[in-house]
Design a protein around this motif. Structure first.
Motif, mmCIF file in Angstrom:
data_model
loop_
_atom_site.group_PDB
_atom_site.id
_atom_site.type_symbol
_atom_site.label_atom_id
_atom_site.label_comp_id
_atom_site.label_asym_id
_atom_site.label_seq_id
_atom_site.Cartn_x
_atom_site.Cartn_y
_atom_site.Cartn_z
ATOM 1 N N ASP A 108 -3.891 32.957 -15.493
ATOM 2 C CA ASP A 108 -3.951 32.499 -13.977
ATOM 3 C C ASP A 108 -4.114 33.628 -12.846
ATOM 4 O O ASP A 108 -4.035 33.282 -11.709
ATOM 5 C CB ASP A 108 -2.559 31.812 -13.819
ATOM 6 N N GLY A 182 8.264 29.100 -3.185
ATOM 7 C CA GLY A 182 7.270 28.310 -3.645
ATOM 8 C C GLY A 182 6.862 28.758 -5.085
ATOM 9 O O GLY A 182 7.832 29.481 -5.834
ATOM 10 N N ARG A 184 3.606 29.094 -8.540
ATOM 11 C CA ARG A 184 2.401 29.707 -8.924
ATOM 12 C C ARG A 184 1.306 28.907 -8.703
ATOM 13 O O ARG A 184 -0.026 29.362 -8.913
ATOM 14 C CB ARG A 184 2.568 30.092 -10.749
ATOM 15 N N ALA A 185 1.338 27.728 -7.996
ATOM 16 C CA ALA A 185 -0.114 27.096 -7.743
ATOM 17 C C ALA A 185 -0.592 27.849 -6.829
ATOM 18 O O ALA A 185 -0.051 28.546 -5.660
ATOM 19 C CB ALA A 185 0.401 25.425 -7.196
ATOM 20 N N ARG A 186 -2.044 27.885 -6.932
ATOM 21 C CA ARG A 186 -3.049 28.525 -6.117
ATOM 22 C C ARG A 186 -2.994 28.163 -4.567
ATOM 23 O O ARG A 186 -3.178 28.552 -3.562
ATOM 24 C CB ARG A 186 -4.557 28.505 -6.433
ATOM 25 N N LYS A 187 -2.714 26.598 -4.309
ATOM 26 C CA LYS A 187 -2.423 26.170 -3.221
ATOM 27 C C LYS A 187 -1.468 25.167 -3.143
ATOM 28 O O LYS A 187 -1.011 24.587 -4.298
ATOM 29 C CB LYS A 187 -3.669 25.696 -2.500
ATOM 30 N N SER A 188 -0.783 24.736 -1.792
ATOM 31 C CA SER A 188 0.326 24.126 -1.901
ATOM 32 C C SER A 188 0.417 23.583 -0.310
ATOM 33 O O SER A 188 0.200 24.326 0.631
ATOM 34 C CB SER A 188 1.531 24.549 -2.314
ATOM 35 N N SER A 189 0.719 22.228 -0.077
ATOM 36 C CA SER A 189 0.950 21.794 1.256
ATOM 37 C C SER A 189 2.345 21.315 1.451
ATOM 38 O O SER A 189 2.512 20.332 2.317
ATOM 39 C CB SER A 189 0.014 20.436 1.580
ATOM 40 N N ALA A 190 3.218 21.954 0.326
ATOM 41 C CA ALA A 190 4.784 21.611 0.236
ATOM 42 C C ALA A 190 5.427 22.097 1.625
ATOM 43 O O ALA A 190 6.149 23.153 1.099
ATOM 44 C CB ALA A 190 5.134 21.651 -1.068
#
Lengths: 459, 459
Positions: A108, A182, A184-190
């Motif tokens: 990743d 946060g 390890r996701a490459r993107k997040s809208s959380a």
């Protein structure tokens, strides 16, 4: 803001009983934590603590909060704006022992590390993976400190700054609470972007204890050239044209003739003492060949001499090492002096104008001054060699600094591209951001209600 | 949270006298602002206002604050998590008339636009500059709305999300104050990163009125292929290997067989109804040729059929248009149904596992369900076709959604990659972020002390 004698005594007693020898009040230890590499007056902490994990940091914060004692997070002390100087005394929390590389996820291209891990240590650890961590401020800084100051450096033109290269953080807030921002996701809208809020907060919102970093593939090939010419304007115009061509530029750096002179003294490079552009291309071998051909023909268009390519990896390293050590080299030009160093950043199309006007201005100041810059980002540094005990010299430097910031702001720029606000740019932050500073301060009260985290910085 | 009758009446009277016909209480206008494209219950605002500049937005906020009436910022209503639904009534502030493209700085590859400018309008305007704005969530959303929801889409794998592509913002806070969060410099270390804090705050911290955006050079060449195979696992494994090879991937999208079936019905594409991978390369013609050669040989390694390359730009556009319209196509599979759509994001190396487990789970749910994904980012969407009036169906969908989020979090992912929290994921945000949610709420109180900005969202 300084703690009362009684509070401080009680606080240090608790810290000593908690940490034993990892809480030191020795004079030399305190002095090692009193100032960074900038020109600002030192500030002696009352004690230095060496926690080994986030829970210990939280406990230290909780103790200090109870006694209203300031806390200054300390990485390696390689900053430039006095961020770690203990202006109101208190406890310097040195994160050097949070030094675990927790996990490398090569597939990743990310990793989790503790805040005290240094960038060179990480890159050495990554050597066999084909990956590296690209942000490189010059010094072998700690990754937590780099995040706290939103560090960047020459590679930012290609890879961005700490802002773009941190996926998530763990931090201890001024309440003693440990949060994670946060995964390890490459993107997040959380929810709100607490990661980016902590990056660049200079230890005033929380103490970063862990980081999840994005890694990059080591480029197939690198080629570095220098171009030297007396005509700094042509070098800058050439740089802007290079940037606008969208090539695989990995670094694009300017040193003026004074900086080159210092570097010659320090690293015995024997370069002609002329304004010098260093440009590095990275990518596939084929892509680099195309880029080089373009760069060569463009140099002709600007009536510049032919770029001189570093012949071997050692030549290349020597050039970059010299560039990185400008800050250490410059005092050689005036033994005993300290560097008054500052930085601004403007839109790339304005950097030639901004540097030209700044050079004209510096010529009128009776101090040795130099300019080096990350031209590809529109970011440059001005260094003035001063005797910090000479009020008049400090005043001359501060006035030149004021004019520099005014010039950068008038060109739609910022008062600091990478050094941060620290002690030195508080007034400039207000000038640049206006009422936004009030909302920053309001945010601070929520992260640090007792106002114990790095008081006197940013605001 | 709903305003009292008396307050509402007084507030609307003031707004009408301030804005005249640009403040509407007509039923049809209110209904147009009551729901986005997601499945969440609508919420009817009491009025819809159309300001023309930031100062008018500030005045509206000031009026609403004085009467404690909720304000919901409205872009185009193309969101998915009910962010613009007026759950407690109040005033929907439609930013469509803040539609000026203020300046294009081609040399610096940036621009300032007002929040109501739509992304396609901007890209049309940029046509002759060789530049474009890359973030593309599918819908022709407003740029302010895209920032407010931290939008991304297929291009994010190459260019990042709104987080990476906004340099600075102007916004009206809940106090009525107008702030600017930065300038055009490519990097800055000046204070807290309010830009990133507002991006993704879903109208709960401020109303974005202007944006400074980064632009990108239009790539020299684009090539798009589709690969179809019954074996979704091989397609995913292939995707991961492609990502890890560091090619010039511009998009990497999966549609499962159900999505392809919907797209066939909607766009008459006549594709085989099999899991389908769409991959697009961008870059120089030479680089693309090398990438394509690699992609072809890799497909053989995974025993996949030969990729079918779009022969003409029209073929290419048709494929991407179909992909973008999946959300509109899917209801054709069950006339009268509404899409219950959600998204998660996991580290790229886990996406094959996550999708496999999700497909197995969905097979046990008695609803038509499909998966489409931005595989290159580890982000995918699950859509379930439900009758929103059938409690049992809603319950089935919500339970599947719960299990999906749990699965993503267990794989170190996030409960939403790009749709945001809105109404639908509040519990999941807490599950993912824990105590960080408390500090987000504390921040909210500083930006919006009267708690009038988009109440009931995120928290």
């Amino acid at each position: 803001m300084r703690a009362s004698e009684a509070n401080l005594k009680a606080c240090l007693a608790e810290l000593k009983s908690f940490l034993g020898e990892r809480c030191s009040t020795g004079q030399s230890m305190r002095e090692l934590h009193a100032r960074d590499e900038g020109w600002h007056p030192p500030g002696l902490p009352d004690a230095v603590c060496y926690p080994r994990e986030a829970a210990e940091v939280a406990r230290i914060v909780e103790i200090c909060r109870r006694h209203t004692v300031p806390i200054i997070a300390f990485g390696t002390g390689s900053g430039m704006e006095g961020q770690i100087n203990a202006l109101a005394g208190g406890v310097s929390v040195d994160l050097a022992q949070l030094d675990r590389i927790i996990e490398i996820n090569a597939a990743d291209m990310d990793c989790w590390v503790e805040a005290g891990v240094r960038r060179m240590t990480l890159n050495t650890h990554l050597r066999d993976t084909g990956l590296f961590f690209p942000v490189d401020p010059g010094a072998d800084a700690s990754l937590g400190g780099m995040a706290a100051t939103r560090a960047s450096g020459p590679n930012a033109v290609r890879y961005g700054t700490m802002r773009e290269n941190v996926l998530a953080l763990e931090a201890v807030l001024g309440t003693g609470e440990i949060i994670r921002t946060g995964g390890r996701a490459r993107k997040s809208s959380a929810g709100y972007d607490l990661t980016r809020l902590l990056i660049g907060s200079e230890g005033t919102l929380g103490i970063i204890t862990k980081l999840c970093l994005r890694l990059q593939p080591v480029p197939e090939a690198l080629r570095t050239a220098r171009i030297q010419a007396d005509d700094v304007q042509s070098l800058l115009d050439y740089s802007i044209a290079l940037m606008q061509a969208g090539l695989g530029i990995a670094k694009l750096e300017l040193m003026d003739e004074v900086a080159v002179c210092a570097v010659n003294l320090h690293a015995k490079l024997g370069l002609a003492e002329q304004p010098t552009l260093l440009v590095e291309f990275s990518g596939s071998a084929a892509a680099i060949d195309a880029d080089i051909a373009f760069a060569l023909s463009l140099a002709e268009d600007f009536n510049l001499p032919k770029p001189v390519w570093a012949a071997t990896p050692e030549d290349r390293s020597r050039l970059w090492k010299a560039r990185h050590e400008v800050a250490h080299a410059e005092p050689l030009l005036r033994p005993g002096a300290r560097i008054f160093v500052t930085d601004v950043c403007v839109p790339v199309s304005r950097i030639a104008d901004c540097i030209r006007a700044t050079r004209a201005d510096l010529a009128s100041v009776d101090l040795i001054a130099s300019i080096v810059g990350h031209i590809g980002d529109g970011n440059f540094h001005v260094s003035l060699l001063i005797n910090p005990d000479d009020e008049n010299e400090v005043k001359l430097a501060e006035a030149a600094h004021d004019r520099l910031v005014e010039r950068a702001l008038a060109m739609d720029g910022t008062c600091t591209g990478e050094h941060g606000i620290g002690q030195g740019k508080k007034a400039h932050l207000r000038r640049e951001m206006g009422a936004s500073v009030d909302i920053m301060q309001a945010i601070k009260t929520q992260f640090d209600p007792a106002l114990i985290l790095n008081p006197g910085k940013i605001f």
